[in-house]
Design an enzyme around this catalytic site. Structure first.
Site, PDB file in Angstrom:
ATOM      1  N   ASP A   1       0.832  -1.199   0.000  1.00 18.65           N
ATOM      2  CA  ASP A   1       0.000   0.000   0.000  1.00 18.65           C
ATOM      3  C   ASP A   1       0.866   1.248   0.000  1.00 18.65           C
ATOM      4  OD1 ASP A   1      -2.558   1.593   0.522  1.00 18.65           O
ATOM      5  OD2 ASP A   1      -1.275   2.177   2.205  1.00 18.65           O
ATOM      6  N   LYS A  22      -3.547   5.820  -3.571  1.00 16.11           N
ATOM      7  CA  LYS A  22      -4.602   6.701  -3.083  1.00 16.11           C
ATOM      8  C   LYS A  22      -4.803   7.903  -4.000  1.00 16.11           C
ATOM      9  CE  LYS A  22      -3.533   5.071   1.528  1.00 16.11           C
ATOM     10  NZ  LYS A  22      -2.194   4.486   1.281  1.00 16.11           N
ATOM     11  N   TYR A  72       3.006  10.084   0.154  1.00 20.99           N
ATOM     12  CA  TYR A  72       4.150   9.531   0.861  1.00 20.99           C
ATOM     13  C   TYR A  72       5.454   9.968   0.194  1.00 20.99           C
ATOM     14  CZ  TYR A  72       0.620   6.398   2.914  1.00 20.99           C
ATOM     15  OH  TYR A  72      -0.482   5.886   3.554  1.00 20.99           O
TER      16      TYR A  72
END
Length: 335
Positions: free
Chosen positions: A53, A84, A58
């Protein structure tokens, strides 16, 4: 090691019960060099992890690039990848990394946008950073008051549950993704989202752990009845249950440190590690499909694998419940 798999909702996407949370290799709360990040990913793969994930947020793209570089060496059908949407990355000479918790981010600035066009654009951008032709799970990232506070929450929630949700549903029908959901650090916004539509899965970080079980009050029961799977992020509560002093990405309050120490003492009395109990506990709930601790080094990746396999006695869970450290209605792992 061969890890068992569980299906996300009613989809055809199945994830290993142990996944790899890729925020740390994007530089969360500390810089991570390219080589140990890659070795951590490779170590998890060698141990049987097949669910990874990541997110654009990030490291402002750094995590996605590193994940894609590692996974491109493997057959695409051999793993499940989630990323995401909700923040588009814009070029920026002086990226606001430190104030967002990232060390050495790539030169971009995240801009919130949960609308229809932005969610579709976000997937395209992620595929280019990853260097892959598809992802399996797309999650709307960080809606809710925890991130946006009251002033902006209503606007972003409306965009996410109208245009954003429409984009997710269309992309699933088109075969661009296999499942969709929301990734957040709070339960209230997920309860509200369930009133707006159907969701395959929620990635809930830090809110169903040995330290926190309030999600049992409503969310987890509702998810079981609605067929929405839970992916448990942050099973160590930002490191507190792994022996650190951070909780929810900040300095842990004294009462939670004391509670952690009581949990650790009981685990020690039973000859087991607190990390093993923290990792295995969420998986006992029927709503939970996977638990995804982060790792920034090969040693941390190996430790996660070892803690998942560590035998834990039934007496441990009973004592934790007797000491009011674990709710009596919390499902517990079988010995």
């Amino acid at each position: 090691m061969t890890l068992s798999t569980r299906r996300l909702g009613a989809t055809s996407v199945s994830v290993t019960t142990l996944g790899f949370g890729c925020a740390p290799i994007g530089g969360l709360l500390g810089a991570v060099d390219e080589r140990p990040a890659r070795h951590a990913l490779d170590t998890a793969w060698e141990g049987g992890v097949r669910y990874f994930d990541t997110a654009p947020f990030y490291g402002f793209g750094a995590s996605e690039r590193r994940v894609g570089d590692a996974l491109r060496e493997h057959p695409r059908d051999d793993y499940v990848l989630s990323t995401k949407a909700g923040r588009l990355l814009r070029p920026h000479a002086d990226p606001p990394g430190a104030e967002n918790g990232w060390e050495q981010p790539l030169p971009f600035r995240p801009v919130y946008d949960y609308g229809y066009d932005a969610v579709r654009r976000s997937l395209e951008d992620s595929l280019q950073r990853l260097g892959l032709e598809r992802i399996d799970v797309l999650l709307l990232h960080d809606i809710g008051r925890f991130t946006h506070a009251e002033a902006a929450h209503a606007h972003h929630f409306e965009a996410a549950t109208t245009g954003g949700l429409k984009a997710l549903m269309e992309m699933k029908r088109e075969g661009l993704i296999g499942a969709y959901g929301i990734g957040v650090n709070e339960t209230a916004v997920l309860m509200a989202a369930l009133e707006r539509g159907e969701w395959d899965c929620f990635l809930l970080a830090g809110r169903y752990t040995l330290l926190e079980q309030d999600a049992l009050d409503d969310l987890l029961t509702l998810c079981v009845s609605r067929g929405t799977s839970i992916i448990c992020g942050g099973p160590y509560n930002s490191g507190l249950l792994a022996g650190g002093a951070t909780w929810n990405y900040a300095e842990a309050p004294a009462d939670l440190i004391a509670r952690r120490d009581r949990l650790a003492a009981i685990c020690n009395d039973h000859g087991v590690s607190l990390r093993a109990a923290a990792l295995q506990f969420p998986l006992a709930h029927p709503a939970v499909a996977s638990v995804i601790p982060g790792a920034r080094t090969p040693d941390e990746a190996r430790d996660n694998l070892a803690r998942l396999a560590e035998p834990l006695p039934a007496d441990l869970w009973r004592e934790l419940q007797h000491e009011n450290l674990l709710r009596p209605d919390a499902p517990i792992p079988s010995a």
